[in-house]
Design an enzyme around this catalytic site. Structure first.
Site, PDB file in Angstrom:
ATOM      1  N   ARG A 152     -22.973 -17.080  35.090  1.00 48.15           N
ATOM      2  CA  ARG A 152     -23.061 -18.261  36.121  1.00 48.15           C
ATOM      3  C   ARG A 152     -22.647 -17.864  37.400  1.00 48.15           C
ATOM      4  O   ARG A 152     -21.933 -16.807  37.586  1.00 48.15           O
ATOM      5  CB  ARG A 152     -21.994 -19.514  35.450  1.00 48.15           C
ATOM      6  CG  ARG A 152     -22.460 -19.873  34.117  1.00 48.15           C
ATOM      7  CD  ARG A 152     -21.508 -20.890  33.682  1.00 48.15           C
ATOM      8  NE  ARG A 152     -21.917 -21.764  32.233  1.00 48.15           N
ATOM      9  CZ  ARG A 152     -21.732 -21.143  31.353  1.00 48.15           C
ATOM     10  NH1 ARG A 152     -20.779 -20.042  31.190  1.00 48.15           N
ATOM     11  NH2 ARG A 152     -22.099 -21.567  30.051  1.00 48.15           N
ATOM     12  N   LYS A 192     -16.362 -22.081  31.960  1.00 44.64           N
ATOM     13  CA  LYS A 192     -16.486 -23.351  31.543  1.00 44.64           C
ATOM     14  C   LYS A 192     -16.502 -23.729  30.280  1.00 44.64           C
ATOM     15  O   LYS A 192     -15.756 -24.982  30.343  1.00 44.64           O
ATOM     16  CB  LYS A 192     -18.175 -23.619  32.124  1.00 44.64           C
ATOM     17  CG  LYS A 192     -18.610 -25.069  31.966  1.00 44.64           C
ATOM     18  CD  LYS A 192     -20.118 -24.831  32.229  1.00 44.64           C
ATOM     19  CE  LYS A 192     -20.789 -26.185  32.299  1.00 44.64           C
ATOM     20  NZ  LYS A 192     -22.212 -26.466  32.845  1.00 44.64           N
ATOM     21  N   ARG A 223     -29.866 -17.193  36.721  1.00 42.85           N
ATOM     22  CA  ARG A 223     -29.487 -17.412  35.513  1.00 42.85           C
ATOM     23  C   ARG A 223     -30.603 -18.115  34.447  1.00 42.85           C
ATOM     24  O   ARG A 223     -30.830 -17.576  33.424  1.00 42.85           O
ATOM     25  CB  ARG A 223     -28.248 -18.415  35.275  1.00 42.85           C
ATOM     26  CG  ARG A 223     -27.568 -18.754  33.912  1.00 42.85           C
ATOM     27  CD  ARG A 223     -26.448 -19.450  34.183  1.00 42.85           C
ATOM     28  NE  ARG A 223     -25.918 -20.292  32.759  1.00 42.85           N
ATOM     29  CZ  ARG A 223     -25.347 -19.541  31.802  1.00 42.85           C
ATOM     30  NH1 ARG A 223     -24.991 -18.378  31.643  1.00 42.85           N
ATOM     31  NH2 ARG A 223     -24.911 -20.531  30.540  1.00 42.85           N
ATOM     32  N   HIS A 237     -23.312 -20.260  25.367  1.00 42.60           N
ATOM     33  CA  HIS A 237     -23.410 -21.426  24.687  1.00 42.60           C
ATOM     34  C   HIS A 237     -22.966 -21.637  23.583  1.00 42.60           C
ATOM     35  O   HIS A 237     -23.149 -20.554  22.536  1.00 42.60           O
ATOM     36  CB  HIS A 237     -24.981 -21.900  24.997  1.00 42.60           C
ATOM     37  CG  HIS A 237     -25.328 -22.085  26.100  1.00 42.60           C
ATOM     38  ND1 HIS A 237     -26.547 -21.921  26.601  1.00 42.60           N
ATOM     39  CD2 HIS A 237     -24.866 -22.419  27.542  1.00 42.60           C
ATOM     40  CE1 HIS A 237     -26.959 -22.256  27.757  1.00 42.60           C
ATOM     41  NE2 HIS A 237     -25.689 -22.476  28.489  1.00 42.60           N
ATOM     42  N   TYR A 257     -32.152 -25.704  29.413  1.00 42.68           N
ATOM     43  CA  TYR A 257     -33.237 -24.328  29.636  1.00 42.68           C
ATOM     44  C   TYR A 257     -34.379 -24.556  28.747  1.00 42.68           C
ATOM     45  O   TYR A 257     -35.224 -23.696  28.824  1.00 42.68           O
ATOM     46  CB  TYR A 257     -32.410 -23.093  29.336  1.00 42.68           C
ATOM     47  CG  TYR A 257     -31.463 -22.921  30.056  1.00 42.68           C
ATOM     48  CD1 TYR A 257     -31.414 -22.144  31.198  1.00 42.68           C
ATOM     49  CD2 TYR A 257     -29.978 -23.263  29.512  1.00 42.68           C
ATOM     50  CE1 TYR A 257     -30.320 -21.970  32.026  1.00 42.68           C
ATOM     51  CE2 TYR A 257     -28.773 -23.123  30.338  1.00 42.68           C
ATOM     52  CZ  TYR A 257     -28.929 -22.298  31.642  1.00 42.68           C
ATOM     53  OH  TYR A 257     -27.880 -22.166  32.224  1.00 42.68           O
TER      54      TYR A 257
END
Length: 229
Positions: free
Chosen positions: A49, A90, A168, A191, A201
């Site tokens: 990211r 994140k 990304r 993820h 995505y």
């Protein structure tokens, strides 16, 4: 000084998009002579990211690896920090260690040499934060620095209306198009489950995912643009 001012949050922008393989080649070729080239290469080939790239420190980067360990340890970068409140990534699963393709290894070595020159040139004005990607005085990038530096490269590549965060998305798209299973893409992207990957995505993922992915540097070496193109 305007580039150092944090602007207020605006409305939600347009949905992200992903580079095709030809566009990725064009962008990398256009970026080669720019200081942002290593940032672009690392972002595109690892899918980190933008806030993870801004916080990346040299202590988290190993461009040598160790072929003599069992199993051999490849060159890698450890994503343990982000330019967020408290320096946390994140999510918990965003903490990950990623093998580096050779293209990224070469770019990071180039970045280290350039940063050493910048440190000498800046003299007493240099601020040491241990960051991989920073200004010519060692200062941390704001979230607008990379965007500003990215725009002339995009223009030179013959592209329009692209942002660094879409590197990304391009990482996901290129891997998916090459047949990488969505489970592997989710793990590399940090993820927790494939649901996040498939939800955010979905435009970048192929409808049918197959086995047998190659490394990112192998993807980007397929059909490189000729010198006449």
């Amino acid at each position: 000084m305007a580039e150092l001012v944090e602007a207020p949050e605006g409305r939600q922008g347009r949905p992200s998009k992903a580079l095709t393989l030809d566009q990725a080649h064009a962008l990398l070729e256009a970026a080669r002579e720019y200081a942002l080239y290593p940032y672009i290469v690392v972002s595109l080939t690892t899918g980190i990211r933008t806030e993870e790239a801004r916080a990346l420190r040299w202590e988290q980067v190993d461009v040598e690896g160790n072929p003599h360990t069992a199993p051999p340890r490849p060159p890698s970068l450890a994503v343990w920090r982000a330019d967020r409140e408290g320096g946390e990534t994140k999510t918990r699963t965003s903490k990950r260690t990623l093998a580096l393709p050779q293209l990224a290894v070469d770019a990071l070595r180039q970045r280290k040499a350039e940063q050493d020159r910048q440190r000498v040139a800046a003299g007493s004005q240099w601020e040491e934060h241990g960051l991989v990607f920073c200004t010519g005085q060692g200062k941390p990038y704001t979230r607008f620095h990379a965007y500003k530096l990215f725009q002339p490269i995009v223009k030179r590549a013959g592209l329009e209306n692209w942002t660094p965060r879409e590197l990304r998305h391009s990482f996901v798209s290129l891997l998916s198009a090459d047949g990488t299973p969505v489970e592997e893409i989710a793990r590399m992207a940090g993820h927790a489950t494939t649901l996040t990957t498939e939800t955010y995505y979905r435009r970048e993922l192929r409808p049918i995912i197959t086995e047998g992915a190659d490394r990112m540097d192998a993807i980007l070496r397929q059909n490189p643009p000729s010198e006449d193109s």
